[in-house]
Design an enzyme around this catalytic site. Structure first.
Site, PDB file in Angstrom:
ATOM      1  N   ILE A  74       7.671   8.767  -1.730  1.00  0.00           N
ATOM      2  CA  ILE A  74       7.691   7.787  -2.818  1.00  0.00           C
ATOM      3  C   ILE A  74       6.423   7.863  -3.666  1.00  0.00           C
ATOM      4  O   ILE A  74       6.020   6.891  -4.311  1.00  0.00           O
ATOM      5  CB  ILE A  74       7.902   6.356  -2.274  1.00  0.00           C
TER       6      ILE A  74
ATOM      7  N   THR B 142      -4.634  13.589  -1.623  1.00  0.00           N
ATOM      8  CA  THR B 142      -3.621  12.556  -1.851  1.00  0.00           C
ATOM      9  C   THR B 142      -4.018  11.228  -1.216  1.00  0.00           C
ATOM     10  O   THR B 142      -3.629  10.162  -1.696  1.00  0.00           O
ATOM     11  CB  THR B 142      -2.257  13.010  -1.310  1.00  0.00           C
TER      12      THR B 142
ATOM     13  N   GLU C 121      -1.068   0.987   2.569  1.00  0.00           N
ATOM     14  CA  GLU C 121      -1.222  -0.395   2.119  1.00  0.00           C
ATOM     15  C   GLU C 121      -2.624  -0.972   2.281  1.00  0.00           C
ATOM     16  O   GLU C 121      -2.966  -1.957   1.637  1.00  0.00           O
ATOM     17  CB  GLU C 121      -0.199  -1.268   2.857  1.00  0.00           C
TER      18      GLU C 121
ATOM     19  N   ASN D 266      -4.547  14.584   4.291  1.00  0.00           N
ATOM     20  CA  ASN D 266      -4.836  15.296   3.045  1.00  0.00           C
ATOM     21  C   ASN D 266      -5.808  14.457   2.221  1.00  0.00           C
ATOM     22  O   ASN D 266      -5.404  13.459   1.611  1.00  0.00           O
ATOM     23  CB  ASN D 266      -3.545  15.543   2.271  1.00  0.00           C
TER      24      ASN D 266
ATOM     25  N   GLY E   8       8.120   2.813  -4.984  1.00  0.00           N
ATOM     26  CA  GLY E   8       9.009   1.839  -4.357  1.00  0.00           C
ATOM     27  C   GLY E   8       8.283   0.571  -3.985  1.00  0.00           C
ATOM     28  O   GLY E   8       8.715  -0.525  -4.289  1.00  0.00           O
TER      29      GLY E   8
END
Length: 720
Positions: free
Chosen positions: A471, A600, A670, A597, A245
């Protein structure tokens, strides 16, 4: 390299690497996305977009199209349902961008002027491409550039504070021993998520049911309820799997069109956007023209800091790309001035795009800081270190935790920064000039109010219900770990339900606030459930459920500057004959709170850095001044980094547990992209001795800059 994260949980699930709980479904195709879920009697809508940049729709000649095979209806401003665009939406402002088919005005090329609905998508597309729409055109302006005469100060209701100022900037500049006063620019950029925007709407049992690809199901459901003047309880939005997204997947014209069509046809209607349609309908990052003015004393201490960022907005809706925000917390100075300016043009409305404001703003600031380090004769890390603020430079608030220096130290050690010769243009390998550069990174760490429910099931499992949006970040897996630790049970006993507005309000997947917001709510609900279970007794067939709402807890947080931090390092090779730039290696070290995690998280960091590389060297949407439209509205013309462009990328982190968060989280979505473009630009300077203040750093620009540098050198030394 430091990879551990403080972890006081009993089971240790938080902080342990775990594969995605839905990973197998995704790689086998069992996970279905919004555009591929089957429905009986499904109809397909295809949007027709304006071919002029400004004017009015004179006629929509839909009669021939309605007679085409399979066509069910054609919606346009003359027959579409009326909607309310004056409501205060999820983010507090009306959103007229989604008020499609409400008037005959055309504010930009690519504005929706009609929707053709047919039995198949092929029939809908053929009919849409056959529809004749005639216009009364008006002169348009799509030209964005520094010094535009139409620049103005954003309104008070914008999402970004327009101006901040303390001290006398001009006086401190006059007193400075070293001054940098330069302009930097970034182009229009687009999200281009892998999964196109898609929505299917239907009425079922008196409720509007929408299957969508979005970054917040409750957000989209609330917006649709307001737009169509519906009882919020009568709208359900589901978004189980989302293929990216990056800020673009909120409420957009395709969902509105699908709801309009299903309301009229009384059957499910699906609208899927093409890649080209996404370039005009779902937002983008505005181009920026930025001026950075720095003044330092003989010791490299900043005495003056000025940053003004110009971006564009549409004539439909005001949106600010907050490029000047990052400097308001990164560096202090005796005099500090920042500001945003806007230009209204006949273009679509920009929107949030990964690390909005910080991404273009950091390119300008971190490039200018590098230029100042060169003038001061200081190492770029040393200059940044000397100018770390102790409190918010503008706000005066204390920092919750500012671990920027740890990122510098660990990054310099891992990258081998100490062996760097600071002089540019000296290291050569055959036809390649080699250079290294770095930049600091920062992004706000916030949390939004959220609700969650955790249920103890009779079979010994626990079900977590949180209206999160995954997302691509691994949100499901993160919530499993958080719940397991809070309940003090093994992770394989946790099931997670997300992406359904019926689960209740929760923060969106945006602003690097998703995981922190959801984890807070899940942990509170799980801890309450553990207390209920401690009372003893069997679990009834319907289970035992505990619920949470973090609104009060988040509202009680003390006012502080809360941010994630990072340090980006890059090595670039520049071919002096072709202008080609190759980034050979990159390293990012981050201070981003507890890492839930590591598996990820590293993927998130590397993904952000890859996008930063793409921003530095490739991405650039180009508008044609004559037509007002894009000349490269696809992935053939809009270049993004391919696998062959991506070097060895390392990402790691330092311990940075946030004691004011129940899980210690700050946010990582980000921060990975912030600083990358500046680090690469600084590396290109170190390789060649030539500064690039305009992105992307294309081969033609490298060659042109090198030629200009040669001409200047010849003029300065005519006898050489």
């Amino acid at each position: 390299m430091t990879t551990t994260t403080e972890n006081t949980n009993v089971t240790g699930a938080v902080g342990s690497a775990r594969t995605r709980v839905e990973g197998r479904d995704k790689v086998t195709g069992a996970a279905r996305y919004a555009g591929e879920i089957p429905f009986a009697e499904l109809a397909h809508g295809w949007l027709v977009l304006s071919t002029v940049a400004r004017g009015r729709v004179a006629t929509v000649e839909d009669a021939p199209v309605r007679a085409m095979p399979g066509v069910l209806t054609v919606l346009h401003h003359g027959n579409a349902p009326r909607v309310d665009t004056e409501y205060a939406g999820f983010l507090g402002r009306p959103n007229p961008v989604v008020g499609i088919f409400q008037h005959d005005r055309v504010p930009f090329m690519g504005w929706p002027v009609a929707l053709v609905v047919a039995e198949t998508s092929e029939q809908a597309r053929e009919a849409a491409e056959s529809l004749v729409v005639r216009y009364e055109t008006e002169p348009h302006d799509v030209g964005f550039f520094a010094g535009h005469s139409g620049a103005y100060t954003p309104g008070a209701n914008s999402m970004a504070q327009a101006d901040t100022e303390k001290g006398d900037l001009e006086a401190r500049l006059r007193e400075a021993a070293f001054v940098v006063d330069e302009e930097y620019s970034t182009p229009e950029e687009h999200h281009n998520s892998m999964e196109p925007h898609a929505a299917t709407a239907r009425w079922e049992g008196g409720r509007l049911d929408v299957l969508d690809s979005n970054q917040g199901a409750f957000w989209v459901a609330s917006e649709l309820a307001s737009l169509f003047s519906l009882d919020p309880a009568s709208v359900r939005v589901r978004s189980e799997h989302v293929g990216g997204g990056f800020g673009s997947k909120g409420l957009a014209p395709h969902q509105v069109a699908a709801v309009m069509a299903t309301t009229l046809l009384h059957r499910p209607v699906r609208v899927v956007l093409t890649r080209r349609q996404m370039f005009s309908l779902v937002g983008f990052r505005s181009p920026t023209a930025q001026r950075v003015t720095l003044g330092a004393d003989a010791g490299g201490r900043l005495r003056a800091f000025g940053h003004e960022s110009l971006s564009l907005t549409s004539t439909v809706h005001e949106f600010v790309e907050p490029g000047a925000n990052v400097g308001r917390t990164m560096y202090d100075a005796d005099a500090h001035r920042t500001g945003h300016r806007l230009v209204r043009l006949d273009v679509p409305t920009p929107t949030w795009m990964r690390a909005p404001g910080e991404t273009p703003g950091s390119f300008a600031i971190e490039s200018a800081i590098d230029e100042l380090a060169e003038k001061c004769g200081l190492d770029p890390i040393e200059l940044r270190t000397r100018n770390q603020p102790t409190v918010g430079p503008v706000s005066g608030l204390p920092f919750s935790r500012r671990n920027q220096l740890a990122c510098f130290e660990e990054g310099a050690r891992c990258f081998g920064w100490a062996d760097r010769d600071p002089r540019p243009g000296l290291r050569r390998e055959g036809r390649w000039l080699i250079g290294t550069g770095m930049a600091a990174a920062s992004f706000p760490a916030g949390a939004g109010p959220s609700t969650a429910a955790v249920t103890a099931e009779p079979d010994g499992h626990f079900t977590v219900g949180i209206n999160a949006a995954d997302i691509g970040t691994g949100a499901r897996t993160a919530m499993v770990s958080v719940a397991a630790d809070a309940l003090q049970v093994a992770p394989d006993r946790i099931r997670v339900r997300i992406g359904d507005s019926d689960l209740g309000p929760a923060w969106i997947a945006g602003g690097s606030m998703g995981t922190r917001s959801w984890a807070w709510a899940v942990r509170l609900a799980a801890e309450e459930l553990r207390e209920l279970l401690a009372l003893g007794g069997p679990v009834p067939p319907e289970g035992i459920t505990a619920r949470s709402d973090t609104t009060e807890a988040i509202g009680a947080l003390a006012q502080k500057e809360r941010h994630s931090y990072g340090a980006q390092f890059a090595e670039a090779a520049v071919d002096v004959t072709t202008g080609e730039v190759r980034v050979r290696r990159m390293l990012g070290i981050f201070a981003a709170g507890t890492i839930v995690n590591p598996l990820t998280a590293r993927s998130q960091f590397v993904g952000g850095m890859t996008w930063g590389l793409s921003m530095a060297l490739h991405e650039e949407a180009v508008r044609d001044a004559a037509s007002g439209g894009h000349v490269n509205a696809d992935l053939a013309g809009y270049h993004v980094a391919a696998h062959a462009d991506v070097p060895h990328i390392e990402a790691d982190w330092v311990d940075d547990h946030d004691p004011e968060d129940p899980v210690g989280i700050k946010g990582i979505g980000e921060i990975g992209i912030v600083g990358v473009a500046a680090a690469i630009a600084n590396a290109v300077w170190h390789a060649t001795g030539v500064r690039h203040r305009r992105l992307p750093i294309r081969p033609d620009r490298v060659l042109a800059a090198a030629e200009e540098a040669r001409q200047r050198a010849a003029e300065e030394s005519p006898g050489a």
